[in-house]
Design a protein around this motif. Structure first.
Motif, short mmCIF file in Angstrom:
data_model
loop_
_atom_site.label_atom_id
_atom_site.label_comp_id
_atom_site.label_asym_id
_atom_site.label_seq_id
_atom_site.Cartn_x
_atom_site.Cartn_y
_atom_site.Cartn_z
N VAL A 1 -67.72 48.65 -25.35
CA VAL A 1 -67.62 47.37 -26.09
C VAL A 1 -68.41 45.71 -25.91
N PHE A 2 -68.21 45.64 -24.54
CA PHE A 2 -69.27 44.57 -24.53
C PHE A 2 -70.47 44.51 -25.43
N ALA A 3 -71.46 45.78 -25.14
CA ALA A 3 -72.86 45.57 -25.50
C ALA A 3 -72.65 45.84 -26.90
N LEU A 4 -71.77 46.72 -27.81
CA LEU A 4 -71.88 46.27 -29.23
C LEU A 4 -71.18 45.11 -29.85
N ASN A 5 -70.26 44.12 -29.79
CA ASN A 5 -70.54 43.09 -29.11
C ASN A 5 -71.49 42.40 -29.37
N GLN A 6 -72.34 42.15 -28.60
CA GLN A 6 -73.49 41.52 -27.95
C GLN A 6 -74.16 41.48 -29.46
N GLN A 7 -74.45 42.98 -29.25
CA GLN A 7 -75.50 43.18 -30.56
C GLN A 7 -75.37 43.00 -32.10
N VAL A 8 -73.41 43.15 -32.50
CA VAL A 8 -72.96 42.74 -33.65
C VAL A 8 -73.58 41.16 -33.55
N GLN B 1 -75.20 39.25 -32.36
CA GLN B 1 -76.63 38.31 -32.22
C GLN B 1 -76.61 39.77 -34.11
N LEU B 2 -76.80 40.42 -34.73
CA LEU B 2 -77.08 40.50 -36.27
C LEU B 2 -76.08 39.49 -36.36
#
Lengths: 153, 153
Positions: free
Chosen positions: B13-20, B22-23
């Motif tokens: 969840v954390f990594a997905l939110n970071q990547q989104v 960034q996008l």
């Protein structure tokens, strides 16, 4: 107006992260690490040693942001650099005993929150994790595909 | 050490939110709203009028945090309160013309990022959205179930 169902995918990512943030802030409130920092320690801890590039990819962060986290961990004496046997120009990061201690102290609290979360989840953990990973990789691809922005340094 | 597969759900969840993040930071960089603010405007916009309680639930935020966002929108003249015909003690929030303008300006950029994201996604959008919603509701239940913390006011 765009299709209602369409933007709600990214919106749900936001709302999910907010809700998980609330859960983890409460769970980790008395511990040594905030939820965001706990995630960084966990990523280093899981792999024992990790390159900066792999850490950034794992955390979904730009290299520059991951490098800031690394410098902070080094300043605190919670992580240190090892030579990278695969590549003399890069280094491997590892948690120090002190860093592992902070991670462990937060981990007990984290595990409690995680258990409550999984118990409330009506779908299998593995299936949910797979969807999250697929979403993260898609977001990474979309980030790379985007035209370069003129972001200030 | 805990089961490797177990904490990785919350980690993802954390990594997905970071990547989104960034996008969307890159996509919205030249627009009037940051990704977080865009989410708040969108939640108000989607429902046309919304109570503070419903807004907080929709965003996965504590009431106090949602109330701060509302005050900010009011200060900017981007949202205003309407009487709630269902409940005289609460109010309904709605975007002003100015608020809708800011939302629309960010929306064009957001939609571009969203399209790139969906194109890169190997699973159906509806299925992914459903999983995210199930995860959010589970996190909410787990947050409620947690023993009350002695957080400073």
């Amino acid at each position: 107006m765009p299709d209602q169902s369409s933007p709600s995918l990214l919106f749900e990512v936001f709302a999910l992260n907010q809700q998980v943030g609330q859960l983890l802030r409460e769970a980790l409130a008395d511990g040594p690490l905030s939820p965001d920092r706990y995630a960084v320690y966990s990523a280093v801890f899981e792999d024992e040693t990790i390159t900066l590039t792999a850490l950034a990819a794992r955390l979904g962060m730009p290299l520059t942001t991951a490098a800031e986290h690394v410098r902070r961990l080094e300043r605190l004496g919670h992580a240190r650099r090892l030579p990278n046997p695969q590549d003399g120009r890069s280094f491997l990061l590892t948690l120090t005993a002190e860093g592992r201690r902070a991670h462990r102290a937060a981990n007990t609290r984290f595990e409690q929150a995680h258990r409550a979360f999984v118990e409330a989840l009506p779908i299998p953990v593995a299936a949910a994790t797979e969807v999250l990973t697929a979403l993260r990789l898609a977001a990474r691809e979309a980030t790379r595909a985007a035209p370069t922005q003129r972001l200030p340094k």
